[in-house]
Design a protein around this motif. Sequence first.
Motif, PDB file in Angstrom:
ATOM      1  N   UNK A 175       1.161  -7.985  25.208  1.00 16.86           N
ATOM      2  CA  UNK A 175      -0.068  -7.202  25.150  1.00 16.86           C
ATOM      3  C   UNK A 175       0.058  -6.229  23.986  1.00 16.86           C
ATOM      4  N   UNK A 176      -0.948  -6.208  23.134  1.00 14.60           N
ATOM      5  CA  UNK A 176      -0.960  -5.323  21.976  1.00 14.60           C
ATOM      6  C   UNK A 176      -1.859  -4.118  22.243  1.00 14.60           C
ATOM      7  N   UNK A 177      -1.839  -3.188  21.308  1.00 16.27           N
ATOM      8  CA  UNK A 177      -2.741  -2.041  21.404  1.00 16.27           C
ATOM      9  C   UNK A 177      -4.196  -2.463  21.365  1.00 16.27           C
ATOM     10  N   UNK A 178      -4.502  -3.494  20.573  1.00 18.54           N
ATOM     11  CA  UNK A 178      -5.887  -3.983  20.521  1.00 18.54           C
ATOM     12  C   UNK A 178      -6.319  -4.558  21.860  1.00 18.54           C
ATOM     13  N   UNK A 179      -5.410  -5.255  22.540  1.00 21.71           N
ATOM     14  CA  UNK A 179      -5.749  -5.777  23.867  1.00 21.71           C
ATOM     15  C   UNK A 179      -6.183  -4.630  24.787  1.00 21.71           C
ATOM     16  N   UNK A 219     -11.239   4.453  24.877  1.00 20.75           N
ATOM     17  CA  UNK A 219     -10.457   3.262  24.544  1.00 20.75           C
ATOM     18  C   UNK A 219      -9.325   3.612  23.573  1.00 20.75           C
ATOM     19  N   UNK A 220      -9.598   4.509  22.642  1.00 21.29           N
ATOM     20  CA  UNK A 220      -8.558   4.949  21.704  1.00 21.29           C
ATOM     21  C   UNK A 220      -7.451   5.710  22.427  1.00 21.29           C
ATOM     22  N   UNK A 221      -7.838   6.537  23.376  1.00 19.11           N
ATOM     23  CA  UNK A 221      -6.852   7.270  24.173  1.00 19.11           C
ATOM     24  C   UNK A 221      -6.001   6.289  24.975  1.00 19.11           C
ATOM     25  N   UNK A 222      -6.644   5.304  25.588  1.00 21.70           N
ATOM     26  CA  UNK A 222      -5.913   4.301  26.373  1.00 21.70           C
ATOM     27  C   UNK A 222      -4.930   3.536  25.489  1.00 21.70           C
ATOM     28  N   UNK A 223      -5.352   3.176  24.291  1.00 24.89           N
ATOM     29  CA  UNK A 223      -4.476   2.467  23.363  1.00 24.89           C
ATOM     30  C   UNK A 223      -3.254   3.320  23.031  1.00 24.89           C
ATOM     31  N   UNK A 224      -3.472   4.581  22.742  1.00 23.42           N
ATOM     32  CA  UNK A 224      -2.366   5.486  22.410  1.00 23.42           C
ATOM     33  C   UNK A 224      -1.467   5.717  23.634  1.00 23.42           C
ATOM     34  N   UNK A 225      -2.063   5.822  24.811  1.00 23.98           N
ATOM     35  CA  UNK A 225      -1.261   5.956  26.029  1.00 23.98           C
ATOM     36  C   UNK A 225      -0.384   4.721  26.230  1.00 23.98           C
ATOM     37  N   UNK A 226      -0.917   3.562  25.906  1.00 25.65           N
ATOM     38  CA  UNK A 226      -0.130   2.341  26.032  1.00 25.65           C
ATOM     39  C   UNK A 226       1.068   2.366  25.077  1.00 25.65           C
ATOM     40  N   UNK A 227       0.841   2.823  23.854  1.00 30.78           N
ATOM     41  CA  UNK A 227       1.947   2.961  22.903  1.00 30.78           C
ATOM     42  C   UNK A 227       3.024   3.894  23.460  1.00 30.78           C
ATOM     43  N   UNK A 228       2.602   5.019  24.023  1.00 34.37           N
ATOM     44  CA  UNK A 228       3.552   5.976  24.595  1.00 34.37           C
ATOM     45  C   UNK A 228       4.320   5.335  25.750  1.00 34.37           C
ATOM     46  N   UNK A 229       3.617   4.573  26.560  1.00 32.54           N
ATOM     47  CA  UNK A 229       4.219   3.879  27.696  1.00 32.54           C
ATOM     48  C   UNK A 229       5.299   2.896  27.225  1.00 32.54           C
ATOM     49  N   UNK A 230       4.991   2.129  26.201  1.00 37.72           N
ATOM     50  CA  UNK A 230       5.961   1.167  25.665  1.00 37.72           C
ATOM     51  C   UNK A 230       7.179   1.896  25.098  1.00 37.72           C
ATOM     52  N   UNK A 231       6.960   2.990  24.387  1.00 41.70           N
ATOM     53  CA  UNK A 231       8.099   3.756  23.861  1.00 41.70           C
ATOM     54  C   UNK A 231       8.978   4.273  25.000  1.00 41.70           C
ATOM     55  N   UNK A 232       8.343   4.812  26.043  1.00 35.97           N
ATOM     56  CA  UNK A 232       9.118   5.295  27.188  1.00 35.97           C
ATOM     57  C   UNK A 232       9.906   4.156  27.827  1.00 35.97           C
ATOM     58  N   UNK A 233       9.282   3.012  27.931  1.00 39.41           N
ATOM     59  CA  UNK A 233       9.929   1.841  28.521  1.00 39.41           C
ATOM     60  C   UNK A 233      11.181   1.441  27.736  1.00 39.41           C
ATOM     61  N   UNK A 248      -6.754  15.118  18.382  1.00 35.71           N
ATOM     62  CA  UNK A 248      -6.607  15.296  19.824  1.00 35.71           C
ATOM     63  C   UNK A 248      -5.213  14.857  20.226  1.00 35.71           C
ATOM     64  N   UNK A 249      -4.522  15.720  20.953  1.00 33.91           N
ATOM     65  CA  UNK A 249      -3.193  15.387  21.446  1.00 33.91           C
ATOM     66  C   UNK A 249      -3.326  14.538  22.702  1.00 33.91           C
ATOM     67  N   UNK A 250      -2.492  13.507  22.790  1.00 32.60           N
ATOM     68  CA  UNK A 250      -2.495  12.602  23.941  1.00 32.60           C
ATOM     69  C   UNK A 250      -1.083  12.557  24.511  1.00 32.60           C
ATOM     70  N   UNK A 251      -0.996  12.748  25.813  1.00 27.47           N
ATOM     71  CA  UNK A 251       0.276  12.657  26.513  1.00 27.47           C
ATOM     72  C   UNK A 251       0.148  11.611  27.617  1.00 27.47           C
ATOM     73  N   UNK A 252       1.270  11.221  28.149  1.00 25.13           N
ATOM     74  CA  UNK A 252       1.309  10.237  29.218  1.00 25.13           C
ATOM     75  C   UNK A 252       1.600  10.959  30.528  1.00 25.13           C
ATOM     76  N   UNK A 253       0.680  10.855  31.477  1.00 27.99           N
ATOM     77  CA  UNK A 253       0.854  11.494  32.778  1.00 27.99           C
ATOM     78  C   UNK A 253       1.389  10.478  33.787  1.00 27.99           C
ATOM     79  N   UNK A 254       1.779  10.956  34.938  1.00 27.63           N
ATOM     80  CA  UNK A 254       2.221  10.056  35.996  1.00 27.63           C
ATOM     81  C   UNK A 254       1.088   9.121  36.421  1.00 27.63           C
TER      82      UNK A 254
END
Length: 167
Positions: A3-7, A84-98, A117-123
Amino acid sequence: MRITGKHVNYYHICHRKLWLFHHGISFQQTHDNVADGSLLHLTSYPQRAARYREIQIDGIKIDFYDPQDRVIHEIKRSDKLEHASIAQLQYYLYVLERHGVSGPTGILEYPKLRQTQTVVLTDADRAAIPQWEAAIEQIVSSTECPPVINKPLCKQCSYYEFCYVGE
């Protein structure tokens, strides 16, 4: 399936667009908004290439990553589809954490609007993202293309003519 950021981005915009993209049906190379976004990406922060790294991991490609501060910089031409942009960035953060990166953050940048806009990953995000992944896999593995959503945002989409050719 990777799954990519575009997905993730397309999943939050239009399931039909997601399905078409995944199946290699693309009109983006001829669409003005895509060309404008690519040009914006290349010209907005020309000094970035020297300061930040491009990384590819688990199918995602992050153009501007600051490994020192663990910050992803994501450039977008407009905030119209910000969710959608926030979700894409959250996904990137999720993959990095993983992959063991502790506490990464992201910055959505809109150069034309001169906004960030700052984006963080919440629980809650960490719990939702596996659900996104499962839904994306279900949508793209279907043999049938999802229906047209018929929303105002469709008029700006690179798939518009494809979706509305008979109307």
